[in-house]
Design an enzyme around this catalytic site. Sequence first.
Site, PDB file in Angstrom:
ATOM      1  N   CYS A  69       2.797   9.030   6.925  1.00 18.75           N
ATOM      2  CA  CYS A  69       3.545   7.945   7.591  1.00 18.75           C
ATOM      3  C   CYS A  69       4.400   7.298   6.603  1.00 18.75           C
ATOM      4  O   CYS A  69       3.985   6.420   5.846  1.00 18.75           O
ATOM      5  CB  CYS A  69       2.683   7.096   8.484  1.00 18.75           C
ATOM      6  SG  CYS A  69       3.402   5.905   9.194  1.00 18.75           S
ATOM      7  N   CYS A  72       4.396   3.414   7.203  1.00 14.07           N
ATOM      8  CA  CYS A  72       3.258   2.899   6.622  1.00 14.07           C
ATOM      9  C   CYS A  72       3.580   2.618   5.187  1.00 14.07           C
ATOM     10  O   CYS A  72       2.884   1.576   4.560  1.00 14.07           O
ATOM     11  CB  CYS A  72       1.975   3.826   6.888  1.00 14.07           C
ATOM     12  SG  CYS A  72       1.711   4.116   8.550  1.00 14.07           S
TER      13      CYS A  72
END
Length: 310
Positions: A69, A72
Amino acid sequence: MTDVSPTALRGAVDLSALRNRPAAPAPGTAPTSTPSPSLIMDVTDDTFPQILELSRSVPVVIDLWAEWCGPCKQLSPILEAVVTELSGRLVLAKVDVDANPQLAQAFRAQSIPMVVALVGGQPVPLFTGAVPEQQVREVFAQLLQLAAQNGVTGSVDVSGDGNAADGEPVEAPLPPLHAEAYEAIEAGDYARAVVAYEKALAENPRDEDARAGLGQVRLLDRVQHLDLQAARAAAAAGPLDIEAQFAVADLDIAGGHVDDAFGRLLDLFGALPADDRSAVRERLLELFGLIGDADPRVLRARGRLASLLF
C-alpha cells in the site's frame, strides 16, 4: 474526525472475538509474562488482547496497513512522528492486514490505510486514507479530549528511567488550565471548564487541545439540562425558532446523529431571511470543528452550506 462522538464512545466494530484470545508468548518467554508497552509496536491477532487492555489506561491508535500500500507508506511516518511528539500520551499499534486477517475483519478494513483508536477497550473510528500531518495532529488532539472525558488519561513512560518496564502507565502532567478544565468536567461543572479552556486559548491561540475541549464542553453545557422529548416538541412547533432547532441539533450531535443535526440546521439556514442566518452559520461552523473538518459528513454539510450562501 470520523465517527467520534464528543460525549460517548461508539462501538462501530465488534472486537469480542479477539477480546479474550490468549496472547501468544514471544519465543523464550514464559506464557504468563506480559511485554512492556512501547510507544510504537507491531500488533498481531494473537497479541491484540494486550492492546485492548492497555487502552483502558492509555489511548491506542491503530494503523491498519499493508506492504503493498503506497498511501500507507506515506501516512505511517506521519503517525509515528506525531505519536512520538506526544511523549507517551498515545500509543501507536501497527497492524499488517495481510498477516492479521482477523483484525482486518474486526475493524472492517475495506480500504487502507485505515486509522482507528481504542479508548477504554472501545473502538473509535478516526479516518481512512493518507491525510496531511496537520490533520493528524487535529484528530489526535480531539482523541485525547475524548479519552479524557471517558477517564482514560494515563501515558506510557518513555523517559528511559525504567518506569516503563513494569507496564504501568503514568499520568502525564497537564498545563494548569487544562487540569482545571478536566477537574471541572469530572465534577459536571461544564461552565467552569469552558472558562478554563477559553483562558488557555487566550494565552495560546494555537492550543488545539484547548480548542477541541472547548467545543466539546460547550456542547455538554448546552445539553446537560435538555429533555429530548420536550426539545423535539418545541422544534416541531416552531420550525423557524432558532433556539428550539439549536437544542435538537445539539442533542443529535451528543447522541451521534451528526447528519440529522447538520440537516436540521441547514434546513433552518435555508428557510430564514438573510439577516437572521448568521447565528445558524456560526453554530454550524462550531459543530463542524467539533466533528472534524475532514469528516465526510462535515464535507457534505459544508458543500450544502456553500450552495445556500451563493
